[in-house]
Design a protein around this motif. Structure first.
Motif, PDB file in Angstrom:
ATOM      1  N   ARG A 135       0.849  -1.191   0.000  1.00 37.42           N
ATOM      2  CA  ARG A 135       0.000   0.000   0.000  1.00 37.42           C
ATOM      3  C   ARG A 135       0.890   1.249   0.000  1.00 37.42           C
ATOM      4  NH1 ARG A 135      -5.246   0.658   3.970  1.00 37.42           N
ATOM      5  NH2 ARG A 135      -5.741   2.837   3.531  1.00 37.42           N
ATOM      6  N   GLU A 136       0.467   2.301  -0.695  1.00 35.48           N
ATOM      7  CA  GLU A 136       1.306   3.489  -0.852  1.00 35.48           C
ATOM      8  C   GLU A 136       1.590   4.192   0.470  1.00 35.48           C
ATOM      9  OE1 GLU A 136       1.249   7.766  -3.281  1.00 35.48           O
ATOM     10  OE2 GLU A 136      -0.246   6.218  -3.722  1.00 35.48           O
ATOM     11  N   HIS A 137       0.593   4.260   1.338  1.00 39.01           N
ATOM     12  CA  HIS A 137       0.743   4.976   2.604  1.00 39.01           C
ATOM     13  C   HIS A 137      -0.068   4.267   3.680  1.00 39.01           C
ATOM     14  CE1 HIS A 137      -0.853   8.057   5.503  1.00 39.01           C
ATOM     15  NE2 HIS A 137       0.442   8.278   5.624  1.00 39.01           N
ATOM     16  N   VAL A 138       0.533   4.079   4.848  1.00 42.50           N
ATOM     17  CA  VAL A 138      -0.152   3.404   5.956  1.00 42.50           C
ATOM     18  C   VAL A 138       0.073   4.208   7.237  1.00 42.50           C
ATOM     19  CG1 VAL A 138      -0.388   1.289   7.308  1.00 42.50           C
ATOM     20  CG2 VAL A 138       0.230   1.143   4.894  1.00 42.50           C
ATOM     21  N   ASP A 139      -1.027   4.551   7.914  1.00 45.06           N
ATOM     22  CA  ASP A 139      -0.907   5.204   9.212  1.00 45.06           C
ATOM     23  C   ASP A 139      -1.343   4.228  10.307  1.00 45.06           C
ATOM     24  OD1 ASP A 139      -3.693   5.123   9.039  1.00 45.06           O
ATOM     25  OD2 ASP A 139      -3.911   7.275   8.721  1.00 45.06           O
ATOM     26  N   TYR A 140      -1.312   4.693  11.538  1.00 48.97           N
ATOM     27  CA  TYR A 140      -1.602   3.810  12.671  1.00 48.97           C
ATOM     28  C   TYR A 140      -3.009   3.233  12.594  1.00 48.97           C
ATOM     29  CZ  TYR A 140      -2.337   2.311  17.511  1.00 48.97           C
ATOM     30  OH  TYR A 140      -2.635   1.586  18.639  1.00 48.97           O
ATOM     31  N   ARG A 141      -3.955   4.058  12.222  1.00 48.47           N
ATOM     32  CA  ARG A 141      -5.335   3.593  12.161  1.00 48.47           C
ATOM     33  C   ARG A 141      -5.504   2.478  11.125  1.00 48.47           C
ATOM     34  NH1 ARG A 141     -10.656   7.537  11.464  1.00 48.47           N
ATOM     35  NH2 ARG A 141     -12.231   5.884  11.561  1.00 48.47           N
ATOM     36  N   ALA A 142      -4.909   2.659   9.952  1.00 46.14           N
ATOM     37  CA  ALA A 142      -4.994   1.629   8.913  1.00 46.14           C
ATOM     38  C   ALA A 142      -4.249   0.368   9.332  1.00 46.14           C
ATOM     39  CB  ALA A 142      -4.427   2.169   7.605  1.00 46.14           C
ATOM     40  N   MET A 143      -3.164   0.556  10.050  1.00 44.83           N
ATOM     41  CA  MET A 143      -2.359  -0.590  10.449  1.00 44.83           C
ATOM     42  C   MET A 143      -3.075  -1.440  11.500  1.00 44.83           C
ATOM     43  SD  MET A 143       0.551  -1.710   9.397  1.00 44.83           S
ATOM     44  CE  MET A 143       1.949  -2.725   9.848  1.00 44.83           C
ATOM     45  N   LEU A 144      -3.905  -0.821  12.317  1.00 47.95           N
ATOM     46  CA  LEU A 144      -4.665  -1.575  13.303  1.00 47.95           C
ATOM     47  C   LEU A 144      -5.636  -2.543  12.639  1.00 47.95           C
ATOM     48  CD1 LEU A 144      -5.636   0.927  16.153  1.00 47.95           C
ATOM     49  CD2 LEU A 144      -4.175  -1.099  16.344  1.00 47.95           C
ATOM     50  N   VAL A 145      -6.188  -2.137  11.520  1.00 51.33           N
ATOM     51  CA  VAL A 145      -7.169  -2.978  10.830  1.00 51.33           C
ATOM     52  C   VAL A 145      -6.480  -4.137  10.121  1.00 51.33           C
ATOM     53  CG1 VAL A 145      -8.948  -3.002   9.042  1.00 51.33           C
ATOM     54  CG2 VAL A 145      -8.716  -1.030  10.560  1.00 51.33           C
ATOM     55  N   ARG A 146      -5.253  -3.910   9.666  1.00 48.19           N
ATOM     56  CA  ARG A 146      -4.556  -4.940   8.899  1.00 48.19           C
ATOM     57  C   ARG A 146      -3.058  -4.669   8.918  1.00 48.19           C
ATOM     58  NH1 ARG A 146      -6.167  -4.970   2.828  1.00 48.19           N
ATOM     59  NH2 ARG A 146      -8.208  -4.744   3.823  1.00 48.19           N
ATOM     60  N   ASP A 147      -2.254  -5.714   9.064  1.00 48.60           N
ATOM     61  CA  ASP A 147      -0.802  -5.568   8.995  1.00 48.60           C
ATOM     62  C   ASP A 147      -0.404  -5.487   7.525  1.00 48.60           C
ATOM     63  OD1 ASP A 147       1.897  -5.622   9.180  1.00 48.60           O
ATOM     64  OD2 ASP A 147       2.050  -7.589  10.122  1.00 48.60           O
ATOM     65  N   HIS A 148      -0.075  -4.291   7.082  1.00 44.32           N
ATOM     66  CA  HIS A 148       0.236  -4.066   5.676  1.00 44.32           C
ATOM     67  C   HIS A 148       1.711  -4.301   5.340  1.00 44.32           C
ATOM     68  CE1 HIS A 148      -3.648  -2.238   4.496  1.00 44.32           C
ATOM     69  NE2 HIS A 148      -3.666  -1.789   5.734  1.00 44.32           N
ATOM     70  N   ILE A 149       2.559  -4.540   6.333  1.00 49.66           N
ATOM     71  CA  ILE A 149       4.002  -4.565   6.117  1.00 49.66           C
ATOM     72  C   ILE A 149       4.543  -5.983   6.187  1.00 49.66           C
ATOM     73  CG2 ILE A 149       6.234  -3.767   6.973  1.00 49.66           C
ATOM     74  CD1 ILE A 149       4.855  -1.294   8.052  1.00 49.66           C
ATOM     75  N   GLY A 150       5.121  -6.444   5.092  1.00 54.64           N
ATOM     76  CA  GLY A 150       5.836  -7.714   5.113  1.00 54.64           C
ATOM     77  C   GLY A 150       7.180  -7.511   5.791  1.00 54.64           C
ATOM     78  N   ALA A 151       7.443  -8.264   6.852  1.00 54.56           N
ATOM     79  CA  ALA A 151       8.652  -8.026   7.644  1.00 54.56           C
ATOM     80  C   ALA A 151       9.919  -8.132   6.806  1.00 54.56           C
ATOM     81  CB  ALA A 151       8.708  -9.008   8.809  1.00 54.56           C
ATOM     82  N   LEU A 152       9.928  -9.005   5.802  1.00 56.84           N
ATOM     83  CA  LEU A 152      11.115  -9.168   4.970  1.00 56.84           C
ATOM     84  C   LEU A 152      11.400  -7.953   4.097  1.00 56.84           C
ATOM     85  CD1 LEU A 152      10.349 -11.503   1.926  1.00 56.84           C
ATOM     86  CD2 LEU A 152       8.583 -10.385   3.284  1.00 56.84           C
TER      87      LEU A 152
END
Length: 257
Positions: A143-160
Motif C-alpha cells: 500500500r502506498e501509505h499506511v498510518d496507525y489507524r490503517a495498520m490496526l485494521v490490517r498488517d500491511h508490512i511484510g517483515a522481509l
C-alpha cells in the motif's frame, strides 16, 4: 553512503540459510552489515554462518545464550546494529539484488523513516538463488501509505521488506512476544507519529510454508493478534474484534496468492 544493518534470526535453517545470506551479500548497495542471531540451532546453521563470516567481514553471527524465539533473536541483533537503517530478513526468504539500493532512494526521496515494499511469493521447495529469480504473478502489493489507524485494521508490512531509519526513530526493539513481534513494532512506531510508505516494486521473495505447518495455519495467529490488540495496544473489545476480523481476512487473502 548509509550503512544498513540487516537483522536475521536463525533456527535450524541450514537448508535455506545460504540463499538468504547470499541475497544480502549480493545487494547492489554493498554498505551493509548482516547481524545474525542463531537461536541455538542443532542442524549446523551456526557452522554455515561461521563459513560466511570467514569469507565476508560483513557477516556478523552470534549465538543466543539460550532459546528465546525469533523476537528475542531479532532484538539481540538490533542491539548490535551500527547502521543508519535497520532492515529485516528471515533465514528462509530472499532479497532481490536491488532491494536495498531502491528502498534507500525511496526513503530519502519521501523523507520516510519507515518503509516497506511489495514482494513475491515462492514455493516452499524453491532451491534457487535470488539472482536466478524469475518474476511470477504471485505478488503481495504494498500500500502506498499506511498510518496507525490503517495498520490496526490490517498488517500491511511484510517483515522481509521493512526498513526503519535509526537516525530519526532511534533504536527500536520488538516487544517480547512469542509471535507477531514485527507487527507490534510497526504499530509502536506509528503510534509515536511516524507513518509508513510503501514502494510498489516487488523487491523480496517470501517462502510459502508447507501445508499443515504452524505458519501455514492462519487461524493459529488469532490468539496472538488478540493479545497484541488488547494487551499492547489497549484496544476495547469491539475495536479489537474489528481489527482481528481484518487480520484474518488479510491472512486468508494472502494465502491464496
Amino acid at each position: 553512503m548509509p550503512l544498513v544493518s540487516v537483522v536475521m534470526p536463525v533456527y535450524n535453517s541450514a537448508a535455506t540459510l545460504g540463499a538468504a545470506v547470499r541475497s544480502v551479500l549480493t545487494q547492489t548497495h554493498s554498505d551493509l552489515e548482516l547481524l545474525v542471531t542463531d537461536d541455538q540451532s542443532s542442524d549446523g546453521s551456526m557452522d554455515l554462518l561461521r563459513e560466511f563470516a570467514a569469507q565476508d567481514e560483513r557477516v556478523l553471527p552470534q549465538s543466543a545464550p539460550e532459546r528465546g524465539g525469533a523476537g528475542r533473536a531479532r532484538n539481540l541483533a538490533i542491539e548490535r546494529a551500527r547502521g543508519d537503517y535497520v532492515a529485516f530478513l528471515d533465514s528462509d526468504d530472499m532479497w532481490l539484488p536491488e532491494k536495498t539500493e531502491k528502498q534507500l532512494a525511496f526513503a530519502a526521496e519521501g523523507h520516510a523513516p519507515l518503509t516497506f515494499t511489495s514482494y513475491f511469493k515462492m514455493d516452499a521447495d524453491y532451491d534457487g538463488e535470488s539472482t536466478d529469480w524469475v518474476p511470477n504473478g504471485r505478488v503481495i502489493r504494498a500500500r502506498e501509505h499506511v498510518d496507525y489507524r490503517a495498520m490496526l485494521v490490517r498488517d500491511h508490512i511484510g517483515a522481509l521488506t521493512a526498513m526503519y531509519d535509526r537516525n530519526v526513530l532511534g533504536t527500536r526493539l520488538m516487544p517480547e512476544m512469542r509471535k507477531r513481534q514485527d507487527y507490534a513494532l510497526w504499530l509502536s512506531i506509528m503510534r509515536d507519529g511516524a507513518d509508513a510508505r510503501g514502494l510498489a516494486a516487488p523487491l523480496a521473495v517470501y517462502r510459502a510454508h508447507q501445508a499443515g505447518s504452524l505458519s501455514s495455519n492462519k487461524l493459529s495467529l488469532v490468539q496472538y493478534n488478540w493479545v497484541l490488540y488488547r494487551e499492547h495496544e489497549h484496544l476495547s473489545v469491539p475495536r479489537a474484534a474489528r481489527a482481528l476480523a481484518g487480520a484474518v481476512w488479510q491472512s486468508l487473502r494472502n494465502s491464496r496468492i
